[in-house]
Design a protein around this motif. Structure first.
Motif, PDB file in Angstrom:
ATOM      1  N   LYS A   1     -39.884  79.198 140.215  1.00  0.00           N
ATOM      2  CA  LYS A   1     -40.243  79.966 139.019  1.00  0.00           C
ATOM      3  C   LYS A   1     -38.943  80.307 138.215  1.00  0.00           C
ATOM      4  O   LYS A   1     -37.903  80.532 138.806  1.00  0.00           O
ATOM      5  CB  LYS A   1     -40.950  81.276 139.390  1.00  0.00           C
ATOM      6  N   TYR A   2     -39.142  80.339 136.912  1.00  0.00           N
ATOM      7  CA  TYR A   2     -38.006  80.700 136.048  1.00  0.00           C
ATOM      8  C   TYR A   2     -38.556  81.139 134.696  1.00  0.00           C
ATOM      9  O   TYR A   2     -39.717  80.904 134.394  1.00  0.00           O
ATOM     10  CB  TYR A   2     -37.037  79.514 135.868  1.00  0.00           C
ATOM     11  N   THR A   3     -37.629  81.775 133.935  1.00  0.00           N
ATOM     12  CA  THR A   3     -38.005  82.197 132.593  1.00  0.00           C
ATOM     13  C   THR A   3     -36.926  81.678 131.621  1.00  0.00           C
ATOM     14  O   THR A   3     -35.796  81.436 132.012  1.00  0.00           O
ATOM     15  CB  THR A   3     -38.103  83.717 132.471  1.00  0.00           C
ATOM     16  N   CYS A   4     -37.319  81.552 130.378  1.00  0.00           N
ATOM     17  CA  CYS A   4     -36.382  81.066 129.369  1.00  0.00           C
ATOM     18  C   CYS A   4     -36.201  82.164 128.278  1.00  0.00           C
ATOM     19  O   CYS A   4     -37.187  82.768 127.854  1.00  0.00           O
ATOM     20  CB  CYS A   4     -36.881  79.810 128.699  1.00  0.00           C
ATOM     21  N   ALA A   5     -34.998  82.411 127.924  1.00  0.00           N
ATOM     22  CA  ALA A   5     -34.725  83.396 126.856  1.00  0.00           C
ATOM     23  C   ALA A   5     -33.707  82.824 125.893  1.00  0.00           C
ATOM     24  O   ALA A   5     -32.742  82.188 126.288  1.00  0.00           O
ATOM     25  CB  ALA A   5     -34.184  84.699 127.484  1.00  0.00           C
ATOM     26  N   CYS A   6     -33.987  83.011 124.598  1.00  0.00           N
ATOM     27  CA  CYS A   6     -33.082  82.461 123.579  1.00  0.00           C
ATOM     28  C   CYS A   6     -31.725  83.146 123.689  1.00  0.00           C
ATOM     29  O   CYS A   6     -31.613  84.317 124.064  1.00  0.00           O
ATOM     30  CB  CYS A   6     -33.636  82.703 122.161  1.00  0.00           C
ATOM     31  N   ARG A   7     -30.692  82.415 123.305  1.00  0.00           N
ATOM     32  CA  ARG A   7     -29.336  82.940 123.374  1.00  0.00           C
ATOM     33  C   ARG A   7     -29.114  84.007 122.331  1.00  0.00           C
ATOM     34  O   ARG A   7     -29.750  84.027 121.288  1.00  0.00           O
ATOM     35  CB  ARG A   7     -28.321  81.789 123.202  1.00  0.00           C
TER      36      ARG A   7
ATOM     37  N   LYS B   1     -32.512  73.922 124.617  1.00  0.00           N
ATOM     38  CA  LYS B   1     -31.068  73.814 124.806  1.00  0.00           C
ATOM     39  C   LYS B   1     -30.327  75.052 124.335  1.00  0.00           C
ATOM     40  O   LYS B   1     -29.199  75.328 124.746  1.00  0.00           O
ATOM     41  CB  LYS B   1     -30.528  72.570 124.090  1.00  0.00           C
ATOM     42  N   ASP B   2     -30.993  75.798 123.459  1.00  0.00           N
ATOM     43  CA  ASP B   2     -30.382  77.037 122.984  1.00  0.00           C
ATOM     44  C   ASP B   2     -30.928  78.260 123.718  1.00  0.00           C
ATOM     45  O   ASP B   2     -30.773  79.396 123.273  1.00  0.00           O
ATOM     46  CB  ASP B   2     -30.616  77.194 121.472  1.00  0.00           C
ATOM     47  N   ALA B   3     -31.598  78.002 124.842  1.00  0.00           N
ATOM     48  CA  ALA B   3     -32.157  79.104 125.640  1.00  0.00           C
ATOM     49  C   ALA B   3     -31.421  79.180 126.974  1.00  0.00           C
ATOM     50  O   ALA B   3     -30.779  78.226 127.426  1.00  0.00           O
ATOM     51  CB  ALA B   3     -33.640  78.901 125.869  1.00  0.00           C
ATOM     52  N   VAL B   4     -31.543  80.339 127.575  1.00  0.00           N
ATOM     53  CA  VAL B   4     -30.936  80.570 128.909  1.00  0.00           C
ATOM     54  C   VAL B   4     -32.059  80.588 129.958  1.00  0.00           C
ATOM     55  O   VAL B   4     -33.052  81.304 129.807  1.00  0.00           O
ATOM     56  CB  VAL B   4     -30.158  81.890 128.950  1.00  0.00           C
TER      57      VAL B   4
END
Length: 205
Positions: free
Chosen positions: A199-205, A188-191
């Motif tokens: 496909k997608y990637t997750c990165a912290c805010r 929830k705190d990632a973008v």
């Protein structure tokens, strides 16, 4: 024979006339002999004249037969020439007939070959028409409504997927964006960042 008879008659006449002139005052027997000789001469002359007439008739017949023989020879020559001409014409006709038969056979062979060629071409045309109809259907989106197809050559085409879809043009799948759809599994705190279909990637805010 007529000449011999004539000479004989003249000889008898001279003989008897000489005997008569040699005894102008002869007896009754000499007169009788002279009369007999004259009668014989007259008879021989008559026979000679008859023979001459017969010879003349025979000569006329000979001339007539010669004329007929000449006419027959001319007719024979004419018939022979006509026969030769007919034989030549017959040979020419036979040659023309043979040439016509050979030409007919050659024409039939060429016609059969052309029929085979036409049959093959008709088959190829039918196949091309089938491909064309299929291409028209594909271009219209019949096989894949999510693709756009363009002609590249006769009866051939290339397809690409429409915007919002992914695939090789034959099969197109709607692009799945988990980020925009909210189906991602980022914290929830990632973008969430979309990087391609599904496909997608997750990165912290």
């Amino acid at each position: 024979y007529a000449s011999s008879c004539n000479a004989q008659c003249v000889g008898v006449q001279v003989k008897h006339e000489g005997a008569c002139s040699g005894s102008s005052s002869g007896s009754g027997s000499s007169s009788s002999a002279s009369s007999s000789a004259k009668s014989e001469v007259a008879s021989l002359k008559s026979e000679r004249d008859a023979l001459k007439a017969k010879v003349a008739e025979l000569q006329k017949e000979v001339i007539a037969y010669k004329g007929k023989a000449t006419a027959c020879s001319a007719a024979k020559a004419s018939h022979s020439t006509a026969a030769s001409s007919c034989a030549a014409k017959l040979a020419t006709c036979e040659a023309a007939k043979k040439a016509a038969e050979e030409a007919a056979a050659s024409s039939k062979s060429k016609l059969d070959a052309k029929k085979d060629t036409v049959s093959k071409l008709e088959k190829e045309v039918k196949e091309a028409e089938g491909k064309l109809e299929k291409a028209k259907t594909d271009i219209a989106g019949g096989s894949n409504a999510n693709a756009i197809c363009k002609f590249t050559a006769q009866s051939t085409y290339a397809c690409t997927c429409r915007s919002g879809f992914v695939g090789n043009g034959k099969t197109c799948t709607k692009i799945v964006n988990h980020c925009s759809a909210g189906s991602h599994k980022c914290h929830k705190d990632a973008v969430c960042k979309f990087v391609g279909h599904d496909k997608y990637t997750c990165a912290c805010r």
